[in-house]
Motif scaffolding. Structure first.
Motif, PDB file in Angstrom:
ATOM      1  N   UNK A 139     100.546 127.549  49.119  1.00 31.13           N
ATOM      2  CA  UNK A 139     101.134 126.584  48.203  1.00 31.13           C
ATOM      3  C   UNK A 139     100.334 125.312  48.064  1.00 31.13           C
ATOM      4  N   UNK A 140      99.094 125.318  48.550  1.00 33.53           N
ATOM      5  CA  UNK A 140      98.315 124.087  48.614  1.00 33.53           C
ATOM      6  C   UNK A 140      98.136 123.408  47.255  1.00 33.53           C
ATOM      7  N   UNK A 141      97.891 124.169  46.213  1.00 36.57           N
ATOM      8  CA  UNK A 141      97.700 123.540  44.904  1.00 36.57           C
ATOM      9  C   UNK A 141      98.988 122.906  44.392  1.00 36.57           C
ATOM     10  N   UNK A 142     100.122 123.478  44.759  1.00 36.34           N
ATOM     11  CA  UNK A 142     101.398 122.844  44.410  1.00 36.34           C
ATOM     12  C   UNK A 142     101.570 121.541  45.189  1.00 36.34           C
ATOM     13  N   UNK A 143     101.135 121.527  46.443  1.00 37.18           N
ATOM     14  CA  UNK A 143     101.238 120.308  47.250  1.00 37.18           C
ATOM     15  C   UNK A 143     100.340 119.213  46.662  1.00 37.18           C
ATOM     16  N   UNK A 144      99.163 119.613  46.216  1.00 38.63           N
ATOM     17  CA  UNK A 144      98.272 118.639  45.579  1.00 38.63           C
ATOM     18  C   UNK A 144      98.894 118.106  44.283  1.00 38.63           C
ATOM     19  N   UNK A 145      99.435 119.016  43.496  1.00 34.92           N
ATOM     20  CA  UNK A 145     100.085 118.609  42.241  1.00 34.92           C
ATOM     21  C   UNK A 145     101.240 117.652  42.506  1.00 34.92           C
ATOM     22  N   UNK A 146     101.988 117.910  43.557  1.00 31.53           N
ATOM     23  CA  UNK A 146     103.124 117.051  43.900  1.00 31.53           C
ATOM     24  C   UNK A 146     102.653 115.650  44.274  1.00 31.53           C
ATOM     25  N   UNK A 147     101.591 115.572  45.045  1.00 26.38           N
ATOM     26  CA  UNK A 147     101.054 114.266  45.423  1.00 26.38           C
ATOM     27  C   UNK A 147     100.587 113.508  44.187  1.00 26.38           C
ATOM     28  N   UNK A 148      99.863 114.180  43.318  1.00 17.82           N
ATOM     29  CA  UNK A 148      99.382 113.554  42.079  1.00 17.82           C
ATOM     30  C   UNK A 148     100.562 113.104  41.229  1.00 17.82           C
ATOM     31  N   UNK A 149     101.584 113.939  41.140  1.00 15.77           N
ATOM     32  CA  UNK A 149     102.740 113.604  40.306  1.00 15.77           C
ATOM     33  C   UNK A 149     103.501 112.390  40.851  1.00 15.77           C
ATOM     34  N   UNK A 186      90.796 111.719  44.768  1.00 19.17           N
ATOM     35  CA  UNK A 186      89.916 112.811  45.189  1.00 19.17           C
ATOM     36  C   UNK A 186      90.392 114.139  44.597  1.00 19.17           C
ATOM     37  N   UNK A 187      91.689 114.343  44.530  1.00 19.27           N
ATOM     38  CA  UNK A 187      92.228 115.574  43.936  1.00 19.27           C
ATOM     39  C   UNK A 187      91.893 115.625  42.449  1.00 19.27           C
ATOM     40  N   UNK A 188      92.144 114.542  41.748  1.00 22.71           N
ATOM     41  CA  UNK A 188      91.987 114.514  40.296  1.00 22.71           C
ATOM     42  C   UNK A 188      90.526 114.516  39.868  1.00 22.71           C
ATOM     43  N   UNK A 189      89.693 113.776  40.578  1.00 23.15           N
ATOM     44  CA  UNK A 189      88.313 113.598  40.125  1.00 23.15           C
ATOM     45  C   UNK A 189      87.298 114.488  40.832  1.00 23.15           C
ATOM     46  N   UNK A 190      87.667 115.044  41.995  1.00 24.64           N
ATOM     47  CA  UNK A 190      86.709 115.855  42.751  1.00 24.64           C
ATOM     48  C   UNK A 190      87.299 117.193  43.202  1.00 24.64           C
ATOM     49  N   UNK A 191      88.387 117.616  42.592  1.00 28.16           N
ATOM     50  CA  UNK A 191      89.050 118.881  42.944  1.00 28.16           C
ATOM     51  C   UNK A 191      89.425 118.945  44.424  1.00 28.16           C
ATOM     52  N   UNK A 192      89.577 117.784  45.048  1.00 29.17           N
ATOM     53  CA  UNK A 192      89.925 117.669  46.470  1.00 29.17           C
ATOM     54  C   UNK A 192      88.885 118.345  47.369  1.00 29.17           C
ATOM     55  N   UNK A 193      87.672 118.467  46.872  1.00 31.31           N
ATOM     56  CA  UNK A 193      86.608 119.082  47.666  1.00 31.31           C
ATOM     57  C   UNK A 193      86.070 118.091  48.680  1.00 31.31           C
ATOM     58  N   UNK A 194      85.837 118.583  49.874  1.00 37.41           N
ATOM     59  CA  UNK A 194      85.331 117.752  50.961  1.00 37.41           C
ATOM     60  C   UNK A 194      83.815 117.901  51.027  1.00 37.41           C
ATOM     61  N   UNK A 195      83.061 116.846  50.678  1.00 37.92           N
ATOM     62  CA  UNK A 195      81.603 116.959  50.676  1.00 37.92           C
ATOM     63  C   UNK A 195      81.023 117.189  52.072  1.00 37.92           C
ATOM     64  N   UNK A 196      81.788 116.893  53.111  1.00 36.63           N
ATOM     65  CA  UNK A 196      81.290 117.062  54.474  1.00 36.63           C
ATOM     66  C   UNK A 196      81.456 118.482  54.993  1.00 36.63           C
ATOM     67  N   UNK A 197      82.267 119.293  54.299  1.00 31.72           N
ATOM     68  CA  UNK A 197      82.501 120.657  54.788  1.00 31.72           C
ATOM     69  C   UNK A 197      81.819 121.702  53.915  1.00 31.72           C
ATOM     70  N   UNK A 198      80.803 121.320  53.209  1.00 32.51           N
ATOM     71  CA  UNK A 198      80.073 122.280  52.390  1.00 32.51           C
ATOM     72  C   UNK A 198      80.799 122.663  51.115  1.00 32.51           C
TER      73      UNK A 198
END
Length: 201
Positions: free
Chosen positions: A36-46, A160-172
């Protein structure tokens, strides 16, 4: 007016919580095969969008009350309307008429649409502009810094979710982990802040 804005905010916060619930259900019925991670991200953004919506609404309502002479504020207020917009507002009809108010609401809303009110200092500046000074120290005299810091962390994650797809640059390039509790905590922080701020708007 603020009460109306609070009701709208609460409805959107409820939708954010519903998104978390959908993510939890999805993960549960698939035994974790679909997360459900993408729903959790959407909820935070909302939830951050609900915050921004609320502040925009309060600023708009109070700005119109100031322009229409229904609200006097001690601090100098400005929203940055062009002379052309002011001319169109004044030409809409007799001062104080419904036509003038509708015209003012249109142009002020258009101008405010260029701003975002998500970061704590931006919220404070916006509310001070329409006669609600020092909202953080007023609403949260004991823990203003902690509340501002908590909100700043949430807004940074939202960005970070909205502008970088929540990607972590430190984890490849993998996504930054998120669980339902992360979103629910963010929603709760924002809900608590706006519920208290609304008492002064």
């Amino acid at each position: 007016m603020a009460a109306r804005r609070l009701a709208g905010f609460k409805a959107e916060i409820s939708r954010a919580r519903d998104l978390v619930g959908i993510g939890q259900s999805l993960s549960s019925i698939t035994n974790g095969l679909v997360g459900g991670e993408d729903h959790y991200r959407s909820a935070l953004v909302h939830s951050v969008a609900a915050l921004d919506y609320y502040v925009h609404g309060v600023v708009l309502d109070r700005a119109i009350d100031i322009l229409m002479g229904r609200l006097n504020v001690a601090a100098p207020s400005k929203v940055g309307l062009s002379f052309s917009a002011i001319g169109k507002i004044m030409a809409a009809g007799p001062l104080g008429s419904a036509d003038v108010e509708m015209s003012a609401r249109t142009y002020v809303a258009e101008r405010l649409g260029l701003e975002t009110y998500q970061r704590p200092d931006d919220i404070g500046t916006a509310l001070a502009m329409v006669g609600v000074p020092k909202i953080w120290s007023t609403a949260f005299p004991q823990d203003a810094h902690a509340r501002k810091t908590a909100l700043g962390v949430i807004v940074s994650r939202r960005n970070r979710i909205v502008h970088q797809c929540d990607l972590d640059p430190l984890s490849g390039g993998g996504a930054t982990p998120i669980i339902s509790a992360d979103s629910l905590d963010a929603i709760s922080v924002i809900d608590g802040i706006i519920t208290e701020v609304d008492r002064y708007c």
